[in-house]
Design a protein around this motif. Sequence first.
Motif, PDB file in Angstrom:
ATOM      1  N   GLU A  42     -15.497  16.362  33.943  1.00 50.30           N
ATOM      2  CA  GLU A  42     -14.758  17.345  33.147  1.00 50.30           C
ATOM      3  C   GLU A  42     -15.693  18.418  32.589  1.00 50.30           C
ATOM      4  N   ARG A  43     -16.881  18.037  32.185  1.00 48.51           N
ATOM      5  CA  ARG A  43     -17.825  19.005  31.630  1.00 48.51           C
ATOM      6  C   ARG A  43     -18.441  19.886  32.722  1.00 48.51           C
ATOM      7  N   LEU A  73     -26.023  10.388  23.073  1.00 53.75           N
ATOM      8  CA  LEU A  73     -24.739  10.927  23.508  1.00 53.75           C
ATOM      9  C   LEU A  73     -24.630  12.437  23.324  1.00 53.75           C
ATOM     10  N   GLU A  74     -24.964  12.948  22.147  1.00 60.52           N
ATOM     11  CA  GLU A  74     -24.783  14.377  21.884  1.00 60.52           C
ATOM     12  C   GLU A  74     -25.600  15.233  22.850  1.00 60.52           C
ATOM     13  N   THR A 111     -24.911  17.801  30.398  1.00 66.28           N
ATOM     14  CA  THR A 111     -23.932  17.791  31.487  1.00 66.28           C
ATOM     15  C   THR A 111     -23.062  19.041  31.486  1.00 66.28           C
ATOM     16  N   ALA A 112     -22.910  19.664  30.317  1.00 64.57           N
ATOM     17  CA  ALA A 112     -22.121  20.889  30.233  1.00 64.57           C
ATOM     18  C   ALA A 112     -22.978  22.146  30.381  1.00 64.57           C
ATOM     19  N   ASP A 147     -15.982  11.957  31.970  1.00 63.20           N
ATOM     20  CA  ASP A 147     -16.422  12.964  30.999  1.00 63.20           C
ATOM     21  C   ASP A 147     -17.381  13.957  31.648  1.00 63.20           C
ATOM     22  N   ILE A 148     -18.277  13.459  32.488  1.00 62.65           N
ATOM     23  CA  ILE A 148     -19.240  14.333  33.163  1.00 62.65           C
ATOM     24  C   ILE A 148     -18.529  15.301  34.102  1.00 62.65           C
ATOM     25  N   SER A 179     -26.946  14.302  25.703  1.00 63.47           N
ATOM     26  CA  SER A 179     -26.517  14.053  27.086  1.00 63.47           C
ATOM     27  C   SER A 179     -25.305  14.905  27.438  1.00 63.47           C
ATOM     28  N   ARG A 180     -24.355  14.978  26.540  1.00 58.59           N
ATOM     29  CA  ARG A 180     -23.174  15.816  26.788  1.00 58.59           C
ATOM     30  C   ARG A 180     -23.549  17.290  26.854  1.00 58.59           C
ATOM     31  N   HIS A 181     -24.494  17.685  26.035  1.00 57.08           N
ATOM     32  CA  HIS A 181     -24.981  19.060  26.079  1.00 57.08           C
ATOM     33  C   HIS A 181     -25.586  19.368  27.453  1.00 57.08           C
ATOM     34  N   VAL A 194     -17.667   7.398  31.437  1.00 52.62           N
ATOM     35  CA  VAL A 194     -18.712   8.416  31.289  1.00 52.62           C
ATOM     36  C   VAL A 194     -18.658   9.388  32.457  1.00 52.62           C
TER      37      VAL A 194
END
Length: 498
Positions: free
Chosen positions: A252-253, A223-224, A230-231, A249-250, A226-228, A246
């Motif tokens: 938004e990022r 998760l951490e 996508t942003a 969230d993507i 992956s979010r890094h 998900v």
Amino acid sequence: MSVSTITTGRVDIPVPGTDKLFIAGSWVEPATDATVDVVMPSTGEVVATVAAPAPADADAAVAAARTAFDEGPWPRMSVAERAEVCSRFADELEKRLDTMNRLWTYESGYPAAHGEMINSGAGRMIWRSAIEKAPTLAWEERRTTASTDVLIQRQPVGTVLGILTYNGPVVLLGMKIIPALLAGNTVVIKPAPDSQLTTRVVAEAARAANFPTGVVSVLAAGLETSRHLTAHPGIDMIHMTGGGPVAVDIVERAAPRLARTALELGGKSPAIIAEDADLDSVMATLVPGAIGGMGQVCVALSRILAPRSRYDEIVDRLAAEFGRMTVGDPFEPGTVLGPLANERALARTETMLSKALEEGARLVCGGKRPAHLDPGGFYFEPTLLADVTNDMYIAQEEVFGPVTTVIPYDGIDDAVRIANDTRFGLAASVYAGDADSALEIAKRIRSGGVAINLAGVSLTEPFGGVKQSGWGRECGAEGIFEFTDIKQILISGSYSDS
């Protein structure tokens, strides 16, 4: 590069790079000593521990992809040249299909028969179709009128983050990754963290295909990280298959930098059985379409709409068919349905079934963990629910497990209303004796795809969702062009002349 062997008392399988990460075309040391366990769904035991990507590894992959796109040869090669390299990649994947199918059983619980169908069959067909099609497409078009002369070009978007799911880490290469590469993009492949073993074989196939440096990286991140990704400001486009929360969230990022997104999300797909449908023909595709892959399929026909006049007959017939779809050890020859892929999926299935029964649904068959299989495994019986109304939670939310509902309707208008009464719109089926009637019903269903007297979709033609099942298209010419921007080159004339 290290090679580890998966050993569980069954066939030993070598897995490349378990202590390494595949970044920019090479196996490299990870930035941290973080690891992730691979849990075998059929027993719940840990069968491997592998290196886990950290944000610093993601930064390295994106930087390499950025440099490869901005300065490297890949986007500037001809489509035919890129197709030749992608064909080598396909060759290398196909050499390893048997290994990937077996590893998929270890990491996600899918039986060999399912891997043969989805990966060796559909996957091979999809990526070969894309590779063959790409050089024939109109990448440039000259548009000349009396007043203007314009060249329209299809150009690659840039760096692409391709997010894959545990239920399709191999087949999605043909739907997502190879089309992006054919279009001239560089890619960071982000499989699910559940796909650690197949991921490493895919990466080794990419290494053997000899892409230019930086064009392909593979990170099965949590998760951490992956979010890094996508942003990340270095990512120009995110193409994702997965669930709605998900996806939100993507988006938004990605929004602050207005990065392109394409989303293939979940569904609550209806199957309308018309009054004149022949049930022998219906069951042949409807039942596999409902619970194939243990219902862990985005296009699963999880809502069966039956005419009230034939409701009991259809429920009884479905119950008999479901009863024949037994769950077994995925390593045993002949097993069609194995365990769910992880403990989260099992817990979600049990919770949603319990809520459905509380709301008044009737359990017709299934509904429990099989007693004859390993109690540590994530097994659950194919489950059929009757007396379901479309406002129930079970009829509106995706289970992603082997739970199918049967909903009565009164007349075709009512059936279409129920079919469309969902926030999803990915797939649907219509079963009817009269072909013309079936086609007219299909046209009224608001969904990205509808099958007539069949289940599923064509994966060599454009496919995707509407409403909250996503946007963008995969497969076919449109699936390749999804990864391009349209560029206008004005050769003569001006806007005032058009």
